[in-house]
Design a protein around this motif. Structure first.
Motif, PDB file in Angstrom:
ATOM      1  N   SER A   1    -107.913 -83.148  -4.847  1.00  0.00           N
ATOM      2  CA  SER A   1    -107.676 -84.588  -4.823  1.00  0.00           C
ATOM      3  C   SER A   1    -108.168 -85.207  -3.516  1.00  0.00           C
ATOM      4  CB  SER A   1    -106.179 -84.877  -4.995  1.00  0.00           C
ATOM      5  OG  SER A   1    -105.925 -86.261  -4.911  1.00  0.00           O
ATOM      6  N   LYS A   2    -109.212 -86.023  -3.611  1.00  0.00           N
ATOM      7  CA  LYS A   2    -109.725 -86.698  -2.411  1.00  0.00           C
ATOM      8  C   LYS A   2    -108.776 -87.789  -1.933  1.00  0.00           C
ATOM      9  CE  LYS A   2    -114.580 -85.821  -3.470  1.00  0.00           C
ATOM     10  NZ  LYS A   2    -115.905 -86.420  -3.769  1.00  0.00           N
ATOM     11  N   GLU A   3    -107.859 -88.214  -2.767  1.00  0.00           N
ATOM     12  CA  GLU A   3    -106.796 -89.126  -2.363  1.00  0.00           C
ATOM     13  C   GLU A   3    -105.495 -88.595  -2.940  1.00  0.00           C
ATOM     14  OE1 GLU A   3    -104.530 -90.817  -0.634  1.00  0.00           O
ATOM     15  OE2 GLU A   3    -106.456 -91.639   0.002  1.00  0.00           O
TER      16      GLU A   3
ATOM     17  N   ASN B   1    -103.641 -73.861  -6.839  1.00  0.00           N
ATOM     18  CA  ASN B   1    -104.144 -74.189  -5.497  1.00  0.00           C
ATOM     19  C   ASN B   1    -104.215 -75.698  -5.355  1.00  0.00           C
ATOM     20  OD1 ASN B   1    -104.944 -71.413  -4.586  1.00  0.00           O
ATOM     21  ND2 ASN B   1    -106.260 -71.578  -6.376  1.00  0.00           N
ATOM     22  N   LEU B   2    -103.878 -76.195  -4.186  1.00  0.00           N
ATOM     23  CA  LEU B   2    -103.927 -77.637  -3.957  1.00  0.00           C
ATOM     24  C   LEU B   2    -104.638 -77.928  -2.640  1.00  0.00           C
ATOM     25  CD1 LEU B   2    -101.106 -80.235  -4.501  1.00  0.00           C
ATOM     26  CD2 LEU B   2    -102.415 -80.248  -2.377  1.00  0.00           C
ATOM     27  N   ILE B   3    -105.665 -78.760  -2.708  1.00  0.00           N
ATOM     28  CA  ILE B   3    -106.293 -79.287  -1.499  1.00  0.00           C
ATOM     29  C   ILE B   3    -106.424 -80.789  -1.688  1.00  0.00           C
ATOM     30  CG2 ILE B   3    -108.611 -78.747  -2.408  1.00  0.00           C
ATOM     31  CD1 ILE B   3    -109.541 -78.559   0.531  1.00  0.00           C
ATOM     32  N   GLY B   4    -105.958 -81.542  -0.722  1.00  0.00           N
ATOM     33  CA  GLY B   4    -105.984 -82.993  -0.851  1.00  0.00           C
ATOM     34  C   GLY B   4    -106.201 -83.657   0.493  1.00  0.00           C
ATOM     35  N   ALA B   5    -106.630 -84.904   0.444  1.00  0.00           N
ATOM     36  CA  ALA B   5    -106.855 -85.679   1.664  1.00  0.00           C
ATOM     37  C   ALA B   5    -106.113 -87.005   1.557  1.00  0.00           C
ATOM     38  CB  ALA B   5    -108.353 -85.931   1.861  1.00  0.00           C
TER      39      ALA B   5
ATOM     40  N   MET C   1    -114.769 -83.109   1.759  1.00  0.00           N
ATOM     41  CA  MET C   1    -114.408 -82.352   0.570  1.00  0.00           C
ATOM     42  C   MET C   1    -115.517 -82.368  -0.477  1.00  0.00           C
ATOM     43  SD  MET C   1    -110.412 -83.519   0.137  1.00  0.00           S
ATOM     44  CE  MET C   1    -110.181 -82.650  -1.405  1.00  0.00           C
ATOM     45  N   GLY C   2    -116.463 -83.305  -0.345  1.00  0.00           N
ATOM     46  CA  GLY C   2    -117.507 -83.465  -1.344  1.00  0.00           C
ATOM     47  C   GLY C   2    -118.333 -82.224  -1.620  1.00  0.00           C
ATOM     48  N   PRO C   3    -118.938 -81.618  -0.580  1.00  0.00           N
ATOM     49  CA  PRO C   3    -119.740 -80.404  -0.818  1.00  0.00           C
ATOM     50  C   PRO C   3    -118.929 -79.273  -1.444  1.00  0.00           C
ATOM     51  CG  PRO C   3    -120.195 -81.303   1.355  1.00  0.00           C
ATOM     52  CD  PRO C   3    -119.025 -82.066   0.818  1.00  0.00           C
TER      53      PRO C   3
END
Length: 326
Positions: free
Chosen positions: A53-55, A99-103, A1-3
């Motif tokens: 959210s990376k976490e 929008n939501l993207i999470g790991a 997700m960083g880039p």
């Protein structure tokens, strides 16, 4: 997700804080209000915010049902969303678009979400992308010349996508393809058999339609969805759904469901194990009686069979069954 995060930041996309209260999130969404003008000159208000959210479990918090209820409401992109303030007054937000993207991991997800939330509500409105192993090992991650050039092109493309305004239209070919597919899935069994995804199956066409818009934006600035956008969206969704059932692996009403899944995972990797070794591995979670019940369940499911060598008991994986490996 960083880039991806770097690209969003450089574009000035409005992103929420990772650890935030429900009240602060609502306030942040309200301050994101903006105006867009369509090619025909029509003006509309929207409040667009990206949750990155990376976490994901940190963002959701533990058993935060009010926040999950809000996210569920926002999925439908209401023209006006009304909420009650701390002082018991009411306020509204126009054109909600979140929008939501999470790991996260399945274990952490299960500790965050209440059991009643699995299968409906928020989880039915999320496309869960699950993988049990990384694609490859990269001991010294450095971008190649080709990847550097690709990043430049992606940034230019994203700048154009960010400027798109107005409504999407669809071609006649897309309508024909959509009707054919929609009628087919309405008569056919779901892509996989898992009651915990019953709500997701009901909303699968909505996920599909949103993916078609994304595929179109990635391909062209026309904002006219064509058959090839449909085909790419369906291909991606189908590939994602192959592993999706493992998102909630080990989650069930049985008190041993989590241990059962872990035993299956180990067995799928080892192929053959001494029962005594299994007992030594899971002694902290399952005594001899519990493990015996788990082994009987695995045998009845057809995932394994028992053999003996002298007095030693072995549990053998049945290769025709599919067991996820972590």
């Amino acid at each position: 997700m960083g880039p991806g995060e770097d690209m969003l930041s450089d574009l000035g996309i409005k992103v929420s804080s990772n650890s935030i209260t429900r009240e602060a999130l609502v306030h942040q969404l309200k301050t994101c209000s903006d105006t867009s003008i369509t090619p025909s000159g029509d003006m509309s208000m929207h409040s667009s915010l990206t949750i990155f959210s990376k976490e994901l479990t940190v963002f959701l918090g533990y058993n935060n049902q009010q926040l999950m209820a809000d996210l569920t409401d926002w999925y439908d992109c209401a023209g006006k969303w009304e909420y009650r303030t701390k002082n018991m007054g009411t306020d509204d937000i126009s054109g909600v678009w979140v929008n939501l993207i999470g790991a996260t991991t399945p274990d952490l997800l299960q500790t965050t979400l209440p059991r009643d939330a699995i299968g409906g509500g928020l989880t039915s409105r999320i496309i869960f992308v699950y993988e049990n192993k990384k694609d490859h090992t990269e001991p010294f991650p450095v971008l190649t010349k080709e990847e550097v050039e690709l990043e430049k092109k992606l940034r230019v493309d994203l700048e154009q996508i960010a400027m798109l305004q107005g409504d999407y239209t669809v071609s006649e070919g897309f309508i024909d393809k959509w009707i054919e597919w929609y009628t087919y899935i309405d008569r056919s069994p779901p892509p996989f058999d898992d009651y915990r995804f019953a709500g997701y199956f009901e909303r699968r066409p909505t996920h599909m339609y949103k993916l078609c818009m994304i595929m179109n934006a990635a391909r062209t600035n026309s904002m006219r969805i064509e058959v090839e956008d449909f085909d790419r969206a369906l291909d991606l969704l189908t590939k994602t759904e192959r592993m999706m059932p493992y998102t909630f692996s080990g989650l069930g009403k049985s008190p041993t469901s989590d241990i059962l899944h872990r035993v299956l995972t180990v067995l799928g990797t080892k192929k053959r194990m001494k029962v005594s070794d299994l007992q030594a591995m899971f002694w902290a979670d399952a005594d001899a009686r519990v493990l015996e019940g788990i082994i009987i369940t695995i045998k009845n499911m057809g995932y394994a069979h028992v053999t003996y060598e002298g007095k030693e008991e072995f549990l053998n994986y049945n290769p025709h069954q599919t067991v996820v490996k972590n």
